[in-house]
Each structure stands twice: as structure tokens, then as C-alpha cells.
Design a protein around this motif. Structure first.
Motif: not given
Length: 413
Positions: A23-27, A47, A50
Motif C-alpha cells: 500500500e505504500e507503493h499505491d497497490h 497500479t 496511480g
């Protein structure tokens, strides 16, 4: 008063660590309820800058030192073999080591399919090199997305044929499939611009056979003038040697002609073959010729070189393994292969015992052990032109460079 088992606490810490990292890498991470645990703990959708992609994997997460093995980590397959291997979404296994505070990964679906339906493994092997952290996240995501993409469009066709024949095809390769009247499979495989093609036949246990249009059809039909080539054919197969009937031979000929048309550029002539980059023989202004060597020849030569070095440096294997463990930028595909090979104790024992006393020829070592030894000891093997002496054709870049002493000893021999 009831107590929460320690294993549950460590297991949840593992899930939390992986979820936080992703989640820190926006997945996007969706946790599966423990009441619905059928061998997967998370769904992960990747992702890209983004934007949500259509690439999704499932993850089985394990935490604790009990998953640690002598050569990394292992996750039991148990009853999940069929669903992990044959599902529509690939499954990855991730282990959290509470001592190192690291996450380690393996593509469970890939390993199971590599073993095959008739020889399923008991464990999914995970290499100590397969660290998943901020530094390796991008390469892991790229590998996972490529693997998911293997099952879409034309790549799904190549993936199916590759898994069937044990071969890795590049999307740019010319690959065709034929099934004869006896339900035997034939695969035509040619790289763009190459004169040689490889035939893979299920009737020959998928052993690769190199052919040209000239060698294959030498006694079949006249070769069209525009397709003829005066270059000599070395160690190439004919239709008779491969026991191809006339319809199979005509199919292969059609594949050659189709590939030739595809290779033609927008104007005239063939597309120029891409130059090699990084090869020691290409350091001059004009790149030297590049060629192919029969697999048994190169395997024998490389094994001899390995045994020579181990004889001169008995601790070479352990030093090289340690050097590999310290590399942080290994190719994800190589990391995945390490997990597959290191999970079998018999293979690891052969590698650790490798010497001239235990191994006199390639036939004395299992292919998996030979491959693992090569991965441990060798960084790259370059193949030069066929007109060069063998020791110049095959150039080895070792993980541990050769010492001056061992190189001078080899020169004296």
C-alpha cells in the motif's frame, strides 16, 4: 482464560507487513477473511503511476521461523496444488522472517507448472535472494505483471506452448504449432532474422532440433531460388532424421516462408539483426560473428571449467553462493528459478559435493543440479562465432573472478 496462539500473532504480523509495503507503493490490497481461507490471504491489484491495472495476483502469506530451511524458505503445498497451479489468477507465496524482518517471495503457480501434474512438489521453495522491500518492489511488480500478462492475447498462446515444451518464447519470435494425425505436437520456433529455426517435437520428448529450409528439405522438393542459401549446414537435421512425413515437412516449409515474409521490412530486404550489447567480442567497431554451439558441447565445456576452478579453489562454491546472497539486483526470473531449484535437498547436496571425484561428465550430474551450480558460480556466458576455438567461443564471467594463480595454472595446462 483463552489465549491467542503465538502462531496467529506472527501470521498476522506477516500479512500486515506485506500489506503495508504494497500500500505504500499505491497497490490495492484486499484481505481475505480467515473464515474463507482456502490457501490465499490477499488479493493484490497492481497500479501503474496511480492508474489501476487489470493485473491481479493472489498471495499466501506465512510468518515465523518455522518456514525457514537450509537454502531459504519453504511453504507446504498441502491440498492447494490444483487450485494454485490451474486457477485463473496466479498465486504467490510470501514468507515473513521475524528475525531479519524481511519478506521473501516465490511464484507458486510458476513452480507447480514447471514440476508438472505428474510430479507435484510438496513445498514451494523461496530463495534467500527473493527479498521483497522498497528497493526490489519495482522489479517484483514488473515480473508479476509480465507473468499475469502471459495469459492474455497472443502471449497466452506462447505461454501454453512454452509450458508444454519447457521453452521460453519471446513475444517477437516466430512460433507456430501443428498437430499430426497421431496427436503428436510439432512447434516451429525461429527468432527474427535468423536463418536457423528450432523444431520441438513431442514425439522426441521436446529435444530441440536445429534446421534450415535447405537441411530439412534436402531430399524432398526443389528449394525456391530466392530462399536458397549457399552457407554450409553444420549439425542440422533433415526431415528423414526427424521422421517427418511429407505433410509435416510442407508445414515446416510454409512456416519458414511465413517467417521470411514477416521479417521483411517496410521496403525491401530483411530486418537487420539486433547487435549484441556487452559481449566481449563486440568491443571493436565491427561486431564479430555470433553463432550457436550444440548444447552438449557447451555443457561439457562449462562443467569442465567449473570442476577446474573447484579443484583449484575448494571453497569456491560457498564463496560464490555468499556473493550471490549479497546481490540485491538479481533478475526476478533468476530469483524465481533459484527458489524452484533450492527446494530440492537432493539437488542441493549434489551441488555442494561437486568435484572431479564425484562428477566426471555431464551425465554424472542431474540437469537441475548442473543448472543450480551454473547459477551459483557464473554471472554470464557469452557465445562467440563458430570459427573461433572453443575456449574463445565460450566466455565465462564468474561471480567470483578467477585469481591470477588459477588463470596462470590454466594457461600452463
Amino acid at each position: 482464560m483463552p489465549k491467542i496462539p503465538k502462531g496467529r500473532r506472527v501470521g498476522q504480523a506477516a500479512v500486515n507487513a506485506l500489506r503495508t509495503l504494497l500500500e505504500e507503493h499505491d497497490h490495492i490490497v484486499q484481505e481475505i477473511s480467515g473464515q474463507n481461507d482456502f490457501g490465499e490471504d490477499l488479493y493484490v491489484t497492481f497500479t501503474d503511476e496511480g492508474a489501476i491495472t487489470s493485473d491481479t495476483i493472489k498471495v499466501q502469506v506465512k510468518g515465523g521461523e518455522s518456514w525457514r530451511r537450509g537454502n531459504g524458505y519453504a511453504v507446504p503445498v498441502d491440498r492447494h496444488g490444483d487450485t494454485w497451479a490451474e486457477g485463473n489468477i496466479p498465486v504467490y507465496c510470501v514468507v515473513y522472517d521475524p528475525d531479519t524482518k524481511n519478506l521473501y517471495w516465490a511464484n507458486a503457480t510458476q513452480q507447480l507448472r514447471r514440476f508438472g501434474l505428474f510430479n507435484p512438489p510438496r513445498f514451494i521453495g523461496i530463495s534467500p535472494n527473493a527479498v521483497l522491500n522498497d528497493s526490489t518492489m519495482d522489479s517484483f511488480i514488473a515480473q508479476a505483471r509480465r507473468y499475469v500478462g502471459r495469459y492474455r492475447g497472443r502471449q497466452a498462446f506462447l505461454t501454453h506452448l512454452g509450458e508444454m515444451s519447457g521453452t521460453e518464447f519471446d513475444p517477437a519470435d516466430h512460433v507456430q504449432h501443428f498437430v499430426n494425425g497421431d496427436d503428436d505436437d510439432l512447434i516451429f520456433w525461429k527468432r527474427p532474422g535468423d536463418r536457423l529455426a528450432t523444431l520441438l517435437l513431442s514425439a522426441r520428448d521436446w529435444e530441440p532440433a536445429w534446421v534450415t529450409l535447405e537441411s530439412l528439405m534436402r531430399s524432398e522438393i526443389p528449394i525456391p531460388e530466392e530462399l536458397s542459401n549457399s552457407e554450409p549446414d553444420l549439425d542440422l537435421w533433415t526431415a528423414e532424421e526427424l521422421e517427418l512425413n511429407r505433410s509435416e515437412t510442407m508445414w515446416v516449409a510454409a512456416c519458414f516462408m511465413s517467417a521470411r515474409q514477416a521479417d521483411q521490412g517496410p521496403e525491401d530486404g530483411l530486418v537487420e539483426r539486433a547487435e549484441c550489447s556487452g559481449c566481449p567480442s563486440c568491443t571493436g567497431e565491427e561486431p564479430e560473428e555470433h553463432g550457436r554451439i550444440e548444447a552438449d558441447v557447451i555443457h561439457t565445456y562449462v562443467l569442465d571449467r567449473i570442476l577446474d576452478r573447484i579443484e583449484a579453489e575448494p571453497d569456491l562454491m560457498q564463496r560464490s553462493i555468499q556473493a550471490m546472497r549479497e546481490e540485491l539486483d538479481l533478475e526476478p526470473g533468476l530469483v524465481a528459478e533459484l527458489g524452484f531449484l533450492e527446494t530440492e535437498p537432493r539437488v542441493v547436496r549434489q551441488v555442494n559435493r561437486l568435484s572431479r571425484a564425484t562428477t566426471e561428465s555431464v551425465e554424472d550430474i542431474e540437469p537441475e543440479a548442473y543448472r543450480l551450480a551454473v547459477l551459483y558460480l557464473i554471472h554470464t556466458i557469452y557465445v562467440g562465432g563458430p570459427s573461433l576455438p572453443l575456449e574463445e567461443q565460450v566466455r565465462i564471467v564468474w561471480r567470483i573472478p578467477e585469481s591470477t594463480t588459477s588463470m596462470s595454472r590454466e594457461g600452463a595446462q
